[in-house]
Design an enzyme around this catalytic site. Structure first.
Site, PDB file in Angstrom:
ATOM      1  N   LYS A  13       0.826  -1.210   0.000  1.00 36.68           N
ATOM      2  CA  LYS A  13       0.000   0.000   0.000  1.00 36.68           C
ATOM      3  C   LYS A  13       0.863   1.265   0.000  1.00 36.68           C
ATOM      4  O   LYS A  13       0.588   2.209  -0.713  1.00 36.68           O
ATOM      5  CB  LYS A  13      -0.929   0.032   1.222  1.00 36.68           C
ATOM      6  CG  LYS A  13      -1.913  -1.116   1.295  1.00 36.68           C
ATOM      7  CD  LYS A  13      -2.916  -0.937   2.426  1.00 36.68           C
ATOM      8  CE  LYS A  13      -2.333  -0.910   3.811  1.00 36.68           C
ATOM      9  NZ  LYS A  13      -1.686  -2.160   4.240  1.00 36.68           N
ATOM     10  N   ARG A  88      -9.784   2.149   8.573  1.00 39.28           N
ATOM     11  CA  ARG A  88      -9.376   0.788   8.882  1.00 39.28           C
ATOM     12  C   ARG A  88     -10.498   0.004   9.553  1.00 39.28           C
ATOM     13  O   ARG A  88     -10.318  -1.139   9.926  1.00 39.28           O
ATOM     14  CB  ARG A  88      -8.182   0.834   9.824  1.00 39.28           C
ATOM     15  CG  ARG A  88      -7.059  -0.049   9.300  1.00 39.28           C
ATOM     16  CD  ARG A  88      -5.778   0.464   9.830  1.00 39.28           C
ATOM     17  NE  ARG A  88      -4.736  -0.487   9.745  1.00 39.28           N
ATOM     18  CZ  ARG A  88      -3.546  -0.203   9.250  1.00 39.28           C
ATOM     19  NH1 ARG A  88      -3.310   0.985   8.737  1.00 39.28           N
ATOM     20  NH2 ARG A  88      -2.601  -1.098   9.257  1.00 39.28           N
ATOM     21  N   ARG A 127      10.902  -7.726   4.873  1.00 38.11           N
ATOM     22  CA  ARG A 127      11.023  -6.328   4.455  1.00 38.11           C
ATOM     23  C   ARG A 127      11.779  -5.467   5.462  1.00 38.11           C
ATOM     24  O   ARG A 127      11.797  -5.727   6.666  1.00 38.11           O
ATOM     25  CB  ARG A 127       9.642  -5.727   4.169  1.00 38.11           C
ATOM     26  CG  ARG A 127       8.892  -5.290   5.387  1.00 38.11           C
ATOM     27  CD  ARG A 127       7.644  -4.528   5.000  1.00 38.11           C
ATOM     28  NE  ARG A 127       6.851  -4.207   6.161  1.00 38.11           N
ATOM     29  CZ  ARG A 127       5.654  -3.661   6.097  1.00 38.11           C
ATOM     30  NH1 ARG A 127       5.095  -3.387   4.939  1.00 38.11           N
ATOM     31  NH2 ARG A 127       4.992  -3.386   7.206  1.00 38.11           N
ATOM     32  N   ARG A 158      10.891  -2.984  10.813  1.00 36.91           N
ATOM     33  CA  ARG A 158       9.840  -2.343  11.579  1.00 36.91           C
ATOM     34  C   ARG A 158       9.581  -3.143  12.841  1.00 36.91           C
ATOM     35  O   ARG A 158       9.563  -4.362  12.792  1.00 36.91           O
ATOM     36  CB  ARG A 158       8.559  -2.279  10.739  1.00 36.91           C
ATOM     37  CG  ARG A 158       8.186  -0.868  10.355  1.00 36.91           C
ATOM     38  CD  ARG A 158       7.050  -0.859   9.397  1.00 36.91           C
ATOM     39  NE  ARG A 158       5.795  -1.252  10.024  1.00 36.91           N
ATOM     40  CZ  ARG A 158       4.596  -1.049   9.472  1.00 36.91           C
ATOM     41  NH1 ARG A 158       4.528  -0.474   8.285  1.00 36.91           N
ATOM     42  NH2 ARG A 158       3.502  -1.424  10.073  1.00 36.91           N
ATOM     43  N   ARG A 169      -1.701  -8.608  13.490  1.00 40.93           N
ATOM     44  CA  ARG A 169      -2.102  -7.584  12.514  1.00 40.93           C
ATOM     45  C   ARG A 169      -2.968  -8.179  11.420  1.00 40.93           C
ATOM     46  O   ARG A 169      -3.923  -7.553  10.959  1.00 40.93           O
ATOM     47  CB  ARG A 169      -0.857  -6.910  11.913  1.00 40.93           C
ATOM     48  CG  ARG A 169      -0.234  -5.909  12.877  1.00 40.93           C
ATOM     49  CD  ARG A 169       1.188  -5.565  12.507  1.00 40.93           C
ATOM     50  NE  ARG A 169       1.316  -4.928  11.226  1.00 40.93           N
ATOM     51  CZ  ARG A 169       2.432  -4.960  10.494  1.00 40.93           C
ATOM     52  NH1 ARG A 169       3.489  -5.600  10.942  1.00 40.93           N
ATOM     53  NH2 ARG A 169       2.481  -4.352   9.343  1.00 40.93           N
TER      54      ARG A 169
END
Ligand code: AMP
Length: 215
Positions: A13, A88, A127, A158, A169
């Site tokens: 995103k 969200r 990532r 992260r 999540r």
């Protein structure tokens, strides 16, 4: 054009929001980035939000709205925006709707980036993001030295990209955010876009879905 980018964590995103905001020439608003900035600056709202983020839970709507208020006010007056990470849940979607309606405006499109769960978990595991500008790097894109090619800062993992938080999540996504796909489908403004593949390929699909002129 006012566009929302929707999709599971790790769908790409952030990258597509960046590309689309450049392509349309409109500002972008990334709720996750706004929150991470508040946490980094240790603002009172950032401090409160941090514990939810660490656990992979949604930050309460009241905190989100306070943070968003100023930012969205700035961009709502412009020709358009690309919004990521908000809404969200259905309540946030309703709030966005009312906010725009009260200004005689509306959302034009919602892009739903569709990516399989297995692929998401794999992407999140590998990532890295830039500690300064937030640019996201997938597996295989990171150069030696782990330095950001945009701003030269260090790339980091992260905090919420660890297996336990990722699991939460994804659960939160399916429970609270996924229902928005139906919500926007009913409104007739949803465009489903396959999120697999290279970022340029995905952007090309978005460009076509929105009938935007080619490069
Ligand atoms: P993201 O960068 O979009 O993955 O967001 C990172 C984290 O910030 C999420 O896991 C949530 O804890 C929080 N967050 C971001 N956007 C929202 C939102 N609209 N409502 C509630 N929490 C949010």
């Amino acid at each position: 054009m006012r566009v929302v980018i929707l999709g599971p964590p790790g769908a790409g995103k952030g990258t597509q929001t960046e590309l689309l905001s450049k392509g349309l020439g409109v500002p972008k608003l990334n709720m996750g980035d706004i929150l991470r900035e508040a946490v980094k600056k240790k603002t009172p709202l950032g401090e409160k939000a941090q514990r939810y983020m660490k656990e992979g839970k949604l930050v309460p709507d009241e905190l989100i709205l306070k943070l968003l208020e100023e930012e969205i006010e700035k961009v709502a007056e412009d020709a358009g925006f690309v919004l990521e990470g908000f809404p969200r849940n259905l309540r946030q979607a309703q709030i966005l709707n009312d906010f725009l309606e009260s200004r005689g405006k509306n959302l034009d499109w919602v892009i739903y980036l569709k990516v399989e769960e297995e692929e998401i978990v794999n992407r999140l595991r590998h990532r890295l993001i830039c500690s300064e500008c937030g640019k996201v790097y997938r597996k295989g894109e990171v150069k030696q030295g782990r330095i950001c090619e945009e701003c030269g800062s260090q790339l980091v993992k992260r905090r919420d990209d660890n297996p336990r938080t990722v699991k939460e999540r994804i659960k939160v996504y399916f429970e609270h955010t996924f229902p928005l796909v139906k919500y926007y489908q009913k409104k007739g403004i949803l465009k489903e876009v396959e999120g697999k593949g290279k970022e340029e390929e995905v952007y090309e699909r978005i460009r076509k879905a929105l009938n935007l002129p080619g490069p």
